[in-house]
Design a protein around this motif. Sequence first.
Motif, PDB file in Angstrom:
ATOM      1  N   ILE A 107       3.091   5.314  15.937  1.00 55.00           N
ATOM      2  CA  ILE A 107       3.642   4.050  16.394  1.00 55.00           C
ATOM      3  C   ILE A 107       3.991   4.181  17.870  1.00 55.00           C
ATOM      4  O   ILE A 107       4.293   5.276  18.338  1.00 55.00           O
ATOM      5  CB  ILE A 107       4.896   3.673  15.562  1.00 55.00           C
ATOM      6  N   GLU A 108       3.925   3.059  18.585  1.00 50.68           N
ATOM      7  CA  GLU A 108       4.350   3.070  19.980  1.00 50.68           C
ATOM      8  C   GLU A 108       5.777   2.555  20.057  1.00 50.68           C
ATOM      9  O   GLU A 108       6.096   1.481  19.549  1.00 50.68           O
ATOM     10  CB  GLU A 108       3.443   2.191  20.840  1.00 50.68           C
ATOM     11  N   VAL A 109       6.636   3.340  20.682  1.00 55.70           N
ATOM     12  CA  VAL A 109       8.039   2.968  20.876  1.00 55.70           C
ATOM     13  C   VAL A 109       8.385   3.229  22.339  1.00 55.70           C
ATOM     14  O   VAL A 109       8.252   4.361  22.818  1.00 55.70           O
ATOM     15  CB  VAL A 109       8.986   3.773  19.956  1.00 55.70           C
ATOM     16  N   GLY A 110       8.781   2.209  23.043  1.00 54.32           N
ATOM     17  CA  GLY A 110       9.158   2.369  24.441  1.00 54.32           C
ATOM     18  C   GLY A 110       8.053   2.921  25.305  1.00 54.32           C
ATOM     19  O   GLY A 110       8.307   3.668  26.242  1.00 54.32           O
ATOM     20  N   GLY A 111       6.805   2.595  24.978  1.00 57.12           N
ATOM     21  CA  GLY A 111       5.669   3.066  25.760  1.00 57.12           C
ATOM     22  C   GLY A 111       5.167   4.442  25.369  1.00 57.12           C
ATOM     23  O   GLY A 111       4.177   4.917  25.919  1.00 57.12           O
ATOM     24  N   ALA A 112       5.825   5.104  24.425  1.00 55.41           N
ATOM     25  CA  ALA A 112       5.400   6.442  23.992  1.00 55.41           C
ATOM     26  C   ALA A 112       4.771   6.372  22.604  1.00 55.41           C
ATOM     27  O   ALA A 112       5.244   5.635  21.739  1.00 55.41           O
ATOM     28  CB  ALA A 112       6.595   7.394  23.952  1.00 55.41           C
ATOM     29  N   GLN A 113       3.714   7.125  22.405  1.00 53.36           N
ATOM     30  CA  GLN A 113       3.106   7.255  21.085  1.00 53.36           C
ATOM     31  C   GLN A 113       3.864   8.325  20.310  1.00 53.36           C
ATOM     32  O   GLN A 113       3.987   9.464  20.778  1.00 53.36           O
ATOM     33  CB  GLN A 113       1.631   7.646  21.200  1.00 53.36           C
ATOM     34  N   ILE A 114       4.370   7.962  19.144  1.00 45.87           N
ATOM     35  CA  ILE A 114       5.142   8.896  18.325  1.00 45.87           C
ATOM     36  C   ILE A 114       4.489   8.987  16.959  1.00 45.87           C
ATOM     37  O   ILE A 114       4.185   7.962  16.342  1.00 45.87           O
ATOM     38  CB  ILE A 114       6.599   8.421  18.185  1.00 45.87           C
ATOM     39  N   MET A 115       4.277  10.209  16.493  1.00 48.64           N
ATOM     40  CA  MET A 115       3.718  10.402  15.166  1.00 48.64           C
ATOM     41  C   MET A 115       4.830  10.802  14.209  1.00 48.64           C
ATOM     42  O   MET A 115       5.641  11.678  14.511  1.00 48.64           O
ATOM     43  CB  MET A 115       2.654  11.501  15.152  1.00 48.64           C
ATOM     44  N   MET A 116       4.848  10.151  13.067  1.00 48.07           N
ATOM     45  CA  MET A 116       5.790  10.481  11.996  1.00 48.07           C
ATOM     46  C   MET A 116       4.974  11.028  10.846  1.00 48.07           C
ATOM     47  O   MET A 116       3.966  10.432  10.460  1.00 48.07           O
ATOM     48  CB  MET A 116       6.538   9.222  11.562  1.00 48.07           C
ATOM     49  N   ALA A 117       5.369  12.169  10.321  1.00 45.36           N
ATOM     50  CA  ALA A 117       4.695  12.756   9.170  1.00 45.36           C
ATOM     51  C   ALA A 117       5.735  13.096   8.114  1.00 45.36           C
ATOM     52  O   ALA A 117       6.824  13.563   8.440  1.00 45.36           O
ATOM     53  CB  ALA A 117       3.928  14.013   9.575  1.00 45.36           C
ATOM     54  N   PRO A 126       0.822  -1.213   0.000  1.00 49.28           N
ATOM     55  CA  PRO A 126       0.000   0.000   0.000  1.00 49.28           C
ATOM     56  C   PRO A 126       0.861   1.271   0.000  1.00 49.28           C
ATOM     57  O   PRO A 126       1.840   1.363   0.733  1.00 49.28           O
ATOM     58  CB  PRO A 126      -0.797  -0.103   1.302  1.00 49.28           C
ATOM     59  N   GLY A 127       0.500   2.203  -0.879  1.00 48.19           N
ATOM     60  CA  GLY A 127       1.195   3.476  -0.937  1.00 48.19           C
ATOM     61  C   GLY A 127       2.360   3.511  -1.901  1.00 48.19           C
ATOM     62  O   GLY A 127       2.923   4.562  -2.160  1.00 48.19           O
ATOM     63  N   GLU A 128       2.734   2.363  -2.441  1.00 49.41           N
ATOM     64  CA  GLU A 128       3.809   2.325  -3.437  1.00 49.41           C
ATOM     65  C   GLU A 128       3.602   1.085  -4.295  1.00 49.41           C
ATOM     66  O   GLU A 128       2.902   0.164  -3.918  1.00 49.41           O
ATOM     67  CB  GLU A 128       5.178   2.306  -2.779  1.00 49.41           C
ATOM     68  N   ASP A 129       4.214   1.076  -5.438  1.00 47.75           N
ATOM     69  CA  ASP A 129       4.022  -0.064  -6.328  1.00 47.75           C
ATOM     70  C   ASP A 129       5.352  -0.482  -6.941  1.00 47.75           C
ATOM     71  O   ASP A 129       5.460  -0.684  -8.131  1.00 47.75           O
ATOM     72  CB  ASP A 129       3.000   0.287  -7.412  1.00 47.75           C
ATOM     73  N   GLU A 159      -3.127   8.064   3.491  1.00 51.54           N
ATOM     74  CA  GLU A 159      -3.511   9.158   2.593  1.00 51.54           C
ATOM     75  C   GLU A 159      -3.145  10.522   3.186  1.00 51.54           C
ATOM     76  O   GLU A 159      -3.047  11.504   2.474  1.00 51.54           O
ATOM     77  CB  GLU A 159      -5.003   9.102   2.262  1.00 51.54           C
ATOM     78  N   ASN A 160      -2.915  10.569   4.505  1.00 57.34           N
ATOM     79  CA  ASN A 160      -2.539  11.810   5.174  1.00 57.34           C
ATOM     80  C   ASN A 160      -1.035  11.959   5.384  1.00 57.34           C
ATOM     81  O   ASN A 160      -0.602  12.896   6.057  1.00 57.34           O
ATOM     82  CB  ASN A 160      -3.254  11.906   6.524  1.00 57.34           C
ATOM     83  N   GLU A 161      -0.256  11.017   4.865  1.00 54.90           N
ATOM     84  CA  GLU A 161       1.210  11.055   4.955  1.00 54.90           C
ATOM     85  C   GLU A 161       1.708  11.084   6.394  1.00 54.90           C
ATOM     86  O   GLU A 161       2.705  11.713   6.712  1.00 54.90           O
ATOM     87  CB  GLU A 161       1.772  12.247   4.170  1.00 54.90           C
ATOM     88  N   ALA A 162       0.991  10.389   7.286  1.00 58.04           N
ATOM     89  CA  ALA A 162       1.373  10.354   8.696  1.00 58.04           C
ATOM     90  C   ALA A 162       0.989   9.007   9.287  1.00 58.04           C
ATOM     91  O   ALA A 162       0.062   8.342   8.809  1.00 58.04           O
ATOM     92  CB  ALA A 162       0.691  11.477   9.465  1.00 58.04           C
ATOM     93  N   VAL A 203       7.035   2.397  10.801  1.00 56.39           N
ATOM     94  CA  VAL A 203       6.470   3.735  10.662  1.00 56.39           C
ATOM     95  C   VAL A 203       6.539   4.211   9.211  1.00 56.39           C
ATOM     96  O   VAL A 203       5.602   4.839   8.717  1.00 56.39           O
ATOM     97  CB  VAL A 203       7.112   4.744  11.642  1.00 56.39           C
ATOM     98  N   MET A 204       7.609   3.890   8.510  1.00 55.97           N
ATOM     99  CA  MET A 204       7.697   4.309   7.102  1.00 55.97           C
ATOM    100  C   MET A 204       6.654   3.600   6.242  1.00 55.97           C
ATOM    101  O   MET A 204       6.062   4.207   5.353  1.00 55.97           O
ATOM    102  CB  MET A 204       9.107   4.065   6.565  1.00 55.97           C
ATOM    103  N   ALA A 205       6.409   2.318   6.497  1.00 55.27           N
ATOM    104  CA  ALA A 205       5.358   1.600   5.773  1.00 55.27           C
ATOM    105  C   ALA A 205       4.002   2.246   6.050  1.00 55.27           C
ATOM    106  O   ALA A 205       3.190   2.423   5.135  1.00 55.27           O
ATOM    107  CB  ALA A 205       5.354   0.125   6.169  1.00 55.27           C
ATOM    108  N   GLY A 206       3.747   2.620   7.296  1.00 56.43           N
ATOM    109  CA  GLY A 206       2.499   3.279   7.654  1.00 56.43           C
ATOM    110  C   GLY A 206       2.347   4.639   6.990  1.00 56.43           C
ATOM    111  O   GLY A 206       1.271   4.985   6.494  1.00 56.43           O
ATOM    112  N   VAL A 207       3.428   5.411   6.947  1.00 51.85           N
ATOM    113  CA  VAL A 207       3.397   6.728   6.302  1.00 51.85           C
ATOM    114  C   VAL A 207       3.111   6.580   4.808  1.00 51.85           C
ATOM    115  O   VAL A 207       2.277   7.291   4.251  1.00 51.85           O
ATOM    116  CB  VAL A 207       4.721   7.492   6.528  1.00 51.85           C
TER     117      VAL A 207
END
Length: 138
Positions: free
Chosen positions: A96-106, A35-38, A90-93, A82-86
Amino acid sequence: MVHNHPLDGLADVVFWGRDEEQIAAGFGAQRTGTPGEDGYGWLKLPVRDAYARAVALNDRKNAAPPRIFAFDFRPHSPHWQVMAGVRASENEAFTIEVGGAQIMMAMPSVDDGFFPVDLDVNASGAPVAVRITVAGED
């Protein structure tokens, strides 16, 4: 957390570019359907096998006759997740949870640069919203 250490012992190798179809034919690769690339390549390979394919692609990239393509070696690490999710979003973001923290990558495609962030708080000062302004030059 080690950036290139796969969580499951697996990795993907994906390639794309002007000569991708010729490279795919030469290596027996198929489109990944990710998804997101071909791109073309191989998914969920043991790391050693994926690394060997990436080395072979690199050798081909540097051999004659010249072929134009790029490739990624993608160990199944938190970075890969996170890169696969980004790429699939469709929102480019992606969050992911890392070490108990929620981190958003955009990764907004509009620009590399400065994106103002505003924190909205309620009457008692508790955070209620985060607003990020993403705007291109248009």
